[in-house]
Design a protein around this motif. Sequence first.
Motif, PDB file in Angstrom:
ATOM      1  N   LEU A  92      -0.409  -7.750 -22.886  1.00 22.48           N
ATOM      2  CA  LEU A  92       0.696  -7.213 -22.216  1.00 22.48           C
ATOM      3  C   LEU A  92       1.087  -8.159 -21.120  1.00 22.48           C
ATOM      4  CD1 LEU A  92       3.198  -5.218 -22.119  1.00 22.48           C
ATOM      5  CD2 LEU A  92       1.453  -3.795 -20.842  1.00 22.48           C
ATOM      6  N   ILE A  93       0.152  -8.450 -20.170  1.00 25.87           N
ATOM      7  CA  ILE A  93       0.297  -9.269 -18.885  1.00 25.87           C
ATOM      8  C   ILE A  93       0.819 -10.507 -19.485  1.00 25.87           C
ATOM      9  CG2 ILE A  93      -1.134 -10.280 -17.217  1.00 25.87           C
ATOM     10  CD1 ILE A  93      -2.840  -7.983 -17.067  1.00 25.87           C
ATOM     11  N   MET A  94       0.305 -11.202 -20.530  1.00 21.54           N
ATOM     12  CA  MET A  94       0.474 -12.482 -20.778  1.00 21.54           C
ATOM     13  C   MET A  94       2.227 -12.421 -21.398  1.00 21.54           C
ATOM     14  SD  MET A  94      -1.784 -14.494 -20.012  1.00 21.54           S
ATOM     15  CE  MET A  94      -1.416 -16.117 -20.823  1.00 21.54           C
ATOM     16  N   LEU A  95       2.457 -11.596 -21.953  1.00 23.26           N
ATOM     17  CA  LEU A  95       3.879 -11.596 -22.318  1.00 23.26           C
ATOM     18  C   LEU A  95       4.920 -11.348 -21.144  1.00 23.26           C
ATOM     19  CD1 LEU A  95       3.273  -9.081 -25.484  1.00 23.26           C
ATOM     20  CD2 LEU A  95       4.181 -11.465 -25.324  1.00 23.26           C
ATOM     21  N   ILE A  96       4.477 -10.529 -19.959  1.00 19.17           N
ATOM     22  CA  ILE A  96       5.105 -10.303 -18.982  1.00 19.17           C
ATOM     23  C   ILE A  96       5.338 -11.353 -18.234  1.00 19.17           C
ATOM     24  CG2 ILE A  96       5.202  -9.180 -16.747  1.00 19.17           C
ATOM     25  CD1 ILE A  96       3.861  -6.611 -18.002  1.00 19.17           C
ATOM     26  N   ILE A  97       4.325 -12.381 -18.210  1.00 23.01           N
ATOM     27  CA  ILE A  97       4.359 -13.752 -17.376  1.00 23.01           C
ATOM     28  C   ILE A  97       5.346 -14.535 -18.522  1.00 23.01           C
ATOM     29  CG2 ILE A  97       3.162 -15.809 -16.842  1.00 23.01           C
ATOM     30  CD1 ILE A  97       0.690 -14.016 -16.328  1.00 23.01           C
ATOM     31  N   SER A  98       5.349 -14.600 -19.519  1.00 24.49           N
ATOM     32  CA  SER A  98       6.390 -15.054 -20.544  1.00 24.49           C
ATOM     33  C   SER A  98       7.837 -15.008 -20.131  1.00 24.49           C
ATOM     34  CB  SER A  98       5.817 -15.133 -21.738  1.00 24.49           C
ATOM     35  OG  SER A  98       4.541 -15.494 -22.077  1.00 24.49           O
ATOM     36  N   PHE A  99       7.931 -13.655 -20.014  1.00 25.20           N
ATOM     37  CA  PHE A  99       9.311 -13.110 -19.571  1.00 25.20           C
ATOM     38  C   PHE A  99       9.678 -13.957 -18.332  1.00 25.20           C
ATOM     39  CE2 PHE A  99      12.234  -9.888 -17.698  1.00 25.20           C
ATOM     40  CZ  PHE A  99      13.060 -10.041 -18.725  1.00 25.20           C
ATOM     41  N   LEU A 100       8.823 -13.623 -17.352  1.00 29.84           N
ATOM     42  CA  LEU A 100       9.048 -14.096 -15.900  1.00 29.84           C
ATOM     43  C   LEU A 100       9.576 -15.585 -15.860  1.00 29.84           C
ATOM     44  CD1 LEU A 100       6.723 -12.121 -13.698  1.00 29.84           C
ATOM     45  CD2 LEU A 100       9.228 -11.727 -14.289  1.00 29.84           C
ATOM     46  N   GLN A 160      -5.527  -5.320 -34.228  1.00 29.89           N
ATOM     47  CA  GLN A 160      -6.162  -5.864 -33.138  1.00 29.89           C
ATOM     48  C   GLN A 160      -5.019  -6.902 -32.346  1.00 29.89           C
ATOM     49  OE1 GLN A 160      -9.537  -8.154 -34.416  1.00 29.89           O
ATOM     50  NE2 GLN A 160     -10.804  -6.261 -34.798  1.00 29.89           N
ATOM     51  N   ALA A 161      -5.446  -7.137 -30.952  1.00 34.05           N
ATOM     52  CA  ALA A 161      -4.400  -7.887 -30.212  1.00 34.05           C
ATOM     53  C   ALA A 161      -4.334  -9.111 -30.784  1.00 34.05           C
ATOM     54  CB  ALA A 161      -5.032  -8.102 -28.955  1.00 34.05           C
ATOM     55  N   LEU A 162      -5.401  -9.978 -31.282  1.00 31.47           N
ATOM     56  CA  LEU A 162      -5.461 -11.428 -31.946  1.00 31.47           C
ATOM     57  C   LEU A 162      -4.610 -11.541 -33.020  1.00 31.47           C
ATOM     58  CD1 LEU A 162      -6.574 -14.049 -31.504  1.00 31.47           C
ATOM     59  CD2 LEU A 162      -8.488 -13.288 -33.048  1.00 31.47           C
ATOM     60  N   ASN A 163      -4.681 -10.217 -33.615  1.00 31.15           N
ATOM     61  CA  ASN A 163      -3.753  -9.984 -34.846  1.00 31.15           C
ATOM     62  C   ASN A 163      -2.356  -9.848 -34.804  1.00 31.15           C
ATOM     63  OD1 ASN A 163      -5.929 -10.721 -36.547  1.00 31.15           O
ATOM     64  ND2 ASN A 163      -6.352  -8.691 -36.984  1.00 31.15           N
ATOM     65  N   LEU A 164      -1.987  -9.378 -33.491  1.00 28.83           N
ATOM     66  CA  LEU A 164      -0.600  -9.094 -33.086  1.00 28.83           C
ATOM     67  C   LEU A 164       0.244 -10.341 -32.821  1.00 28.83           C
ATOM     68  CD1 LEU A 164      -0.480  -6.078 -31.000  1.00 28.83           C
ATOM     69  CD2 LEU A 164       0.859  -6.157 -33.086  1.00 28.83           C
ATOM     70  N   SER A 212      -7.839  -8.641 -25.023  1.00 29.13           N
ATOM     71  CA  SER A 212      -7.325  -7.168 -25.235  1.00 29.13           C
ATOM     72  C   SER A 212      -5.931  -6.822 -25.249  1.00 29.13           C
ATOM     73  CB  SER A 212      -8.140  -6.197 -23.975  1.00 29.13           C
ATOM     74  OG  SER A 212      -7.503  -6.721 -22.754  1.00 29.13           O
ATOM     75  N   HIS A 213      -5.421  -5.631 -25.724  1.00 29.14           N
ATOM     76  CA  HIS A 213      -4.256  -5.580 -25.504  1.00 29.14           C
ATOM     77  C   HIS A 213      -3.375  -5.577 -23.912  1.00 29.14           C
ATOM     78  CE1 HIS A 213      -5.110  -3.557 -29.394  1.00 29.14           C
ATOM     79  NE2 HIS A 213      -3.773  -4.020 -29.841  1.00 29.14           N
ATOM     80  N   ARG A 214      -4.384  -5.262 -23.162  1.00 27.77           N
ATOM     81  CA  ARG A 214      -3.794  -5.114 -21.898  1.00 27.77           C
ATOM     82  C   ARG A 214      -3.626  -6.693 -21.341  1.00 27.77           C
ATOM     83  NH1 ARG A 214      -6.054  -5.858 -16.771  1.00 27.77           N
ATOM     84  NH2 ARG A 214      -5.087  -4.585 -15.234  1.00 27.77           N
ATOM     85  N   LYS A 215      -4.528  -7.301 -21.713  1.00 28.52           N
ATOM     86  CA  LYS A 215      -4.194  -9.078 -21.445  1.00 28.52           C
ATOM     87  C   LYS A 215      -2.998  -9.528 -22.193  1.00 28.52           C
ATOM     88  CE  LYS A 215      -7.564 -11.621 -20.360  1.00 28.52           C
ATOM     89  NZ  LYS A 215      -8.887 -12.347 -20.556  1.00 28.52           N
TER      90      LYS A 215
END
Length: 676
Positions: free
Chosen positions: A494-502, A409-413, A489-492
Motif C-alpha cells: 500500500l505504501i509503495m502504491l501511494i508513492i507511485s501515485f504521488l 498474498q501481497a506478492l501474488n497481487l 506485506s500488504h502494508r508495504k
Amino acid sequence: MCTEEDTVIFSYLKQAISHPLCLGMPLTTVSTTRTMPTMQSTMGPIYVIISFTTPTSTAQTTQFISSTSSFITSNAITSNIITITNTMTASMTSAIVSNSTSLYNPDSCGIAGYSKLLNNTCVPKLDAQIIACSILRNSSSDTDRVAKALSLYISSVTNSTVTLNTTSTLSADEIDNIVKDLTNINLSLSSNTSFIAVQQPNQDENSMVLGASFKRGIGGDIIDTNNEVNVTDSFITAAVIVNRESLNGVTSLNLLIIDKPTEYENIDNSTNKTLTSSVIVVNLQRDDSAFAPLYLSLYFKLIEEYIPSGTGKYLCSFYNTTTFIWSETGCSSAFYNQQFNRYECNCTHTTSFALVWLPQSLLTETSSKTFDAQDIASLITQLISIICFLIIMIHATGIRIINPMIGVQALNLLPLISTASTTILFSFYIALSLTVYTQTSSSYQTECFSSSSVLMFITYFFLIFMFCVKTITGYFYFLRFVRLFPQPSHRKLLIMLIISFLISSLCTILAIGLNTNSSYNITQLYPYELCWFNSNVIYYFMTIPICLFLFFNIITIILVSNSLFKHARSAATSKQINERLKRCAIVLLSSCVTQGIGWIFGPFISFIGVTAGEVLAWIFIILNGLEGVWSILLYILIRTQQMDEQKHVVAAIELSKASGIPLKKNEKLNAKRSNN
C-alpha cells in the motif's frame, strides 16, 4: 571553362572602340570567352573575359597590360586603373571597384547589379554567376574557395535584373551536396544575402555550437550555448538550432541560410505551395562511433516580398529532391510565435527547409483520415489485452466467491496490479486515439483541443503510474528471492502504491504546468492520430523516465535470476533441480512481463534507421500490446502450480487425520499459505 585564376577582366567605363586586344601579346595563344578581338563601340561598362590557354607569368601579364594601357588611358579613363594581383590576375581599381576587405563579402560592392569576386573585383551579377558556378562544379577546388564561391553564387542570383544563365544555375540538390561536402574547415561567411557556417560543435569546454541565425540587413551569426537564448528571443529572420543530444558524434555542422532564395521560388510546380521564407540548408557530418536521433528547431519569419494574399495554411516543409516537391514528412506543424512574429517547427532529418503557404481551397483531406497498419495493430492488441484482463478478473472473482477462505498474498497481487495499470492505460490510450480521430477538423490542425488534452494527461499519468507499479514488482521480487526475509506485506504494498501515485501526479502536474505556457510548445496534435508531446521535448517526459524505470527493473531481474539459479543448482536431487528450474522460469517470465521489459524496444525506435525502426516498432507493439495475453498465460501457470500445492496440502491433512499423527509446524504454515 574559365576560372578566376586564369581570367583577366577589363572594364571600359565610358566607351570602347575597336581595338586589337591581342596586338603585341607575348603569349602563344589567347582566346576570348565573350567577344571577338575587336569590339563595337557602345556606351556603358563592357566586360571582356580573356582566358590564357598557356600558363602566364607575372612578367607576361605585365607586358600584356603595358601594350594595352596606352589605349585605355587615351580613352579618358583614369590612369593606372589596371593592377597585378597576387594571383596574377589583372583587376580594376577605379571607382567601380570597392576596396578589399579582410572578410569576404560578395555583396560589398555598393553598386546595384554587381557582386564582388573572390579577388575583390566587382563584376555584373551575370558574370559573377558564371564564375561562381564554374568554381563550384570544379571538383579540385578547395573547401574554403568552394564556400566563398557558394556565397558569391547566392549573391549573383539574388535580385538580379537580368535573366539568369541557365547553364550556370545550381539545382537544390547541387546546393545540398555542396553544403554537405564542406569539410575539414571551420568558417563563417556572412553577407546581405546569405550566411554559411561550417563549425565543429565542441569548440571548448564552455561553448558548444548549436546552429546559425540570420537577420535581414545585418547578416548571420553562429548560435552556441552562450547566446542561444539571446538569439531565439529576438526578431531574427531565420534560424536553426540542433538539439544538444543530436550533436553526439557530430564532427562538422554545415549550415546555409539564404535570405531571399530566388533560385527556390519556382522549384515546385506540382503542389501549388508558395515559398514564404528564407531557406535553411542543414547537414551534419558524424563519425562512425556514435549515432543519435536528429531534432532540429527551425525559426522562420515571413519575407516581405513573399507574403501571400488570401487565406491558407503555413507549412514547415523540406524540398524533396527526388519528387521535386515541398514535403512536410518528418517535420512538425508550424507554430506561430506571436511575440516575435515568426513560425517555429521541428524536423528530424537534414536537407533544405523553408516555410511554405498553401491556399485554403487546396487544403484537402484526401487519404488523411486513416490509420496505418501499425495504428490498427496497436489498437487491436490493446483491446485483446483488456479482454484478457477482464477474463482474469472474472475468474479470480469467481474462485473467491466459491471459496471465500482463499486469500491472496501481497506478492501474488503485484502481477494483477501491474496488468490492471497497463489495462487502464490502454483504455485511456484507445479513448484518446478515437477522440482525436473523430474530432480533428483538418489534417493541418496543430493545436490539441480540450478533450484531447485532458485525455492525453490522464494517459500520461497512467503511463508513469504503470512503470512505477512495474518497478514495485521488481522490488518485491528482490525482497522475496534475494533478501528472503522479511516477506513483503500488504502494508508495504500500500505504501509503495501511494508513492507511485504521488510520483505520477508530480510528473503530470509538471507537464500540465509547462503546457500552460504556449511558448514552450509542449504538446502537439498529430492529426487523426494522437495529441501528445512535441517531438522536441518528448525525451524529457518519456524517454528519460522510461529508461530509468527499465534500468532499475533490469537490475532487479538480473539479481533475482542469479539468486534463483543458485537455489536451483543447490538442490539435492535432479528431480528437485528440474522442479526448481521450472519455478525459476515461471518467476523470470512473470518478471519480464510484469516489469515491462518489452518497453526496452521503445527508446531505440527513434535511434536507428527507417527499416530497422519499422521492425522494432512491430516488435514493440506485439510484446506490449499483447501483455494481457502473456498475463493470462502466466495466470494459468501460477494457478496450476497453486492447485498442485493445494492438493499436496489437502492430501497431507487427510493423511494426518487418518493416521492420528499431527502436522508439523512447517507443514501447518504451508497449509495456511496454500489457502492464502
